[in-house]
Write an enzyme that holds these catalytic residues in place. Structure first.
Site, PDB file in Angstrom:
ATOM      1  N   ASP A  23       0.866  -1.182   0.000  1.00 25.23           N
ATOM      2  CA  ASP A  23       0.000   0.000   0.000  1.00 25.23           C
ATOM      3  C   ASP A  23       0.900   1.230   0.000  1.00 25.23           C
ATOM      4  OD1 ASP A  23      -1.671   2.130   0.646  1.00 25.23           O
ATOM      5  OD2 ASP A  23      -2.841   0.993   2.120  1.00 25.23           O
ATOM      6  N   HIS A  24       0.916   1.939  -1.092  1.00 27.31           N
ATOM      7  CA  HIS A  24       1.862   3.044  -1.223  1.00 27.31           C
ATOM      8  C   HIS A  24       1.460   4.258  -0.381  1.00 27.31           C
ATOM      9  CE1 HIS A  24       5.307   4.976  -2.692  1.00 27.31           C
ATOM     10  NE2 HIS A  24       5.177   4.795  -3.992  1.00 27.31           N
TER      11      HIS A  24
END
Ligand code: CAO
Length: 652
Positions: A624-625
């Site tokens: 999850d950036h």
């Protein structure tokens, strides 16, 4: 018995579309039952059956364009009824002098009525003088109406009001037309009433009004009670007598802090029959609002606190509620309009807009949750008609697929009839598959994914694993690369705590977990399941081997409990036993990362002096950036690969 053809009556000339057929072949229908619904640009109308009988054939289909005289139905009727059928007349087009193919309408009804009933002319009652426009006809010839039913809606500059029937009966003819300007005493309809009630029915319009005499929509100025009388005083503005009973507050026209002038509308009330704006009894500054939209209000209820000038407060503090107020059955009262100069019912223009519709139409709009401001009225002066609302709703429904998007504003995938391309079989999705689909979509749409790839050299691990085979057999467990991957991941999660975190629901905090629970994706006939192994960092390879086998078996046998699938910090999805060189797994949110494992392959690796065959395990790390940056992922991945390349490091 004979067969009669029911034809389209006089509908005013143009062609209209058949939008609904209300009967089926074989149906027993009664006279006046709706048989079809026709629609033109301007109106839709139900065509009633001119006689009772059995439907033998339907000559039109939905979508057909028809004009006067077109055959609609073949109906088998009893001999006498067939000889003298009553007229079928579409609702809005009802005209007594119609030359419909279905016979003129009023006479038979009128004649029939005279035997046991009397025909009375119903006139416009006293509505306060002047002229009003007939903006709506609520009945048509042939209708059976009850006392109090609205027969027309009148509108002046200030108000619109529904005129109720002074008594029950059957409408013989409608004398007045929509758009006509009328004043007190103008003939509205001819009504066949029961003979017993004939004397009462013969009363003059003004007298008729008296017994029913429920003034329609007068909103007297709200009364006020002074709280103080200094330079400024705060007064409670209360609801005046509006005819008894309760009315719904459908709009509050002011807000705390507003400066209002005497006579400004402060709220709008609505009963079944009318809506009315309640004007301020005096000027002042609104301190607070004590009533809310949707509440039921009655006389004396506090509406708002108004700060008024002391000098003005005293004389204006006790405004007498107008004697003519609203009551339930609503015949426009003599004083109604005059007593309530602010009253605007259908023609009310909201602050800054210009919605123009009668009470009945606004009721429909509310029922459908339609914003009247978005509807283009096609009535006189742009007034919104029932048909406009119907068309608006129909168009909205027709446009739904194009207009409505998914929760994230994503247009839906259009429906396809796959059968048109070949044979198909439709199988319902399992519950697990549906849940998985929803979870995947949720994660995919919510989580900005990045996937990094690496090949871990697990040659030594594989040698070690091979050496453990005999002992594994003795222990009764099968040892695959998975327990090593779990252990290595647990170690990497501890070393890189951001991978062991989750965003909280607000998206403003990171929750760091001091436990390492790892989910493992298991492929089952019922769908994908992800049991969670607890405290992986504290368990031995043997323990993990036993537990993965056990949970894998439980998943396949559908014996997992919900608790077995909760609490994961990270997930491993291994397709190593199946094949493939790489894939991009979807993060199992609210976890922030997932490891995809593909099938190991022996690859030539340069050792500095030569290429040597090494067992390389393809890994893909999706994250999850929002939480994990590329550099974090690079560190995690490098560390993980180094652990897998030299599992002795797991002991450090
Ligand atoms: N490369 C090569 N061989 C591998 C391997 C890899 N990465 N991973 C496992 N294998 C081998 C095992 O060593 C075993 O071989 P041996 O019997 O010769 O030792 C064989 O493949 C079968 O292993 P397994 O599947 O029985 O056991 P596992 O521990 O590897 O996996 C489980 C267990 C439950 C994860 C697995 O059965 C499974 O269901 N995998 C599918 C997961 C999945 O669907 N992921 C996709 C999710 S996203 O859609």
């Amino acid at each position: 018995m004979s067969i009669q053809t029911v034809k389209v009556p006089d509908i005013g000339g143009d062609e209209v579309e058949v939008i609904e057929i209300c009967v089926a072949v074989g149906d027993q229908i009664a006279a006046e039952d709706s048989i079809v619904v026709l629609e033109s640009d301007k109106a839709s109308m139900e065509v009633p059956a001119p006689f009772a009988g059995t439907v033998k054939a339907i000559n039109v289909a939905v979508g057909d364009n028809v004009s006067e005289g077109a055959a609609l139905l073949e109906v088998e009727v009893a001999g006498e009824a067939a000889a003298e059928p009553e007229a079928a007349q579409p609702a809005p087009a009802a005209e007594p002098e119609s030359e419909s193919k279905l016979e003129p309408e009023p006479e038979p009804a009128a004649q029939a009525a005279t035997a046991a009933s009397a025909v009375e002319v119903i006139n416009v009652p006293d509505f306060g003088g002047g002229e009003a426009e007939v903006i709506e006809l609520c009945i048509k010839a042939g209708d059976e109406i009850a006392e109090g039913d609205s027969i027309i809606v009148l509108e002046t500059d200030k108000a619109s009001m529904e005129v109720p029937a002074p008594k029950a009966g059957k409408v013989v003819s409608v004398i007045i037309a929509e758009g006509a300007q009328v004043s007190e005493g103008a003939a509205l309809i001819e009504l066949a009433v029961a003979a017993a009630s004939a004397p009462a029915a013969a009363a003059k319009p003004a007298e008729q009004a008296a017994p029913a005499a429920q003034p329609a929509q007068a909103a007297a100025p709200a009364s006020s009670a002074p709280v103080a009388n200094t330079a400024t005083a705060v007064e409670t503005i209360k609801l005046p007598d509006f005819g008894g009973g309760e009315a719904e507050v459908i709009e509050v026209c002011v807000a705390a802090g507003d400066e209002i002038a005497e006579g400004d509308s402060i709220i709008v009330l609505e009963t079944d029959k009318a809506s009315m704006e309640v004007p301020a009894p005096k000027a002042g500054k609104v301190v607070s609002i004590t009533i809310s939209v949707g509440s039921q209000a009655s006389e004396g209820d506090a509406v708002l606190e108004l700060e008024v000038q002391g000098a003005a407060a005293a004389p204006a503090s006790a405004p007498a509620p107008a004697p003519a107020a609203v009551a339930a059955t609503a015949t426009p009262a003599p004083a109604a309009v005059e007593a309530a100069p602010q009253q605007r019912v259908s023609g009310r223009d909201f602050v800054g807009d210009a919605m123009y519709a009668g009470p009945a139409v606004r009721k429909i709009m509310r029922e459908f949750g339609v914003d009247g401001l978005k509807i283009k009225g096609t009535g006189p002066k742009g007034r919104i008609l029932k048909e406009d609302v119907q068309k608006f709703v129909k168009d909205a429904l027709a446009n739904k697929p194009a207009a409505v998007t998914g929760g994230s504003g994503i247009p839906p995938i259009p429906a396809v009839d796959f059968a048109q391309f070949g044979e198909v079989e439709i199988k319902p999705l399992s519950k697990i598959a549906k849940v998985t689909a929803a979870n995947m979509q949720r994660s995919w749409l919510n989580v900005p994914h990045v996937t990094q790839f690496d090949d871990a050299d697990i040659s030594d691990l594989e040698d070690f694993r091979a050496n453990l085979k005999a002992e594994a057999e003795k222990r009764g467990v099968k040892i695959t690369p998975l327990p090593f991957l779990l252990k290595a991941c647990a170690n990497a999660l501890r070393a890189n705590p951001i991978f062991n975190s989750s965003l909280d629901a607000t998206g403003e905090n990171l929750v760091y977990k001091d436990y390492v629970h790892i989910g493992m994706a298991v492929d089952t006939p019922a769908g994908l399941m992800v049991p969670v192994i607890r405290d992986v960092d504290k368990k031995s390879i043997w323990d993990l081997a036993a537990e993965t086998a056990e949970l894998g078996a439980k998943a396949k046998d559908r014996k997992l409990k919900p608790a077995d699938m909760q609490g994961g910090c990270f997930t491993i999805s291994s397709l190593g036993n199946i094949g493939g060189t790489g894939f991009t797994p979807i993060v199992n949110a609210p976890e922030v990362a997932i490891l995809g494992v593909s099938k190991l392959a022996v690859k030539p690796v340069w050792d500095g002096s030569e290429f040597v065959p090494r067992k390389m395990l393809p890994l893909a790390l999706s994250y999850d950036h929002r939480v994990v940056n590329g550099a974090d992922a690079g560190r995690f991945f490098t560390y993980l690969s180094s652990l897998l390349a030299d599992i002795r490091r797991l002991a450090l």
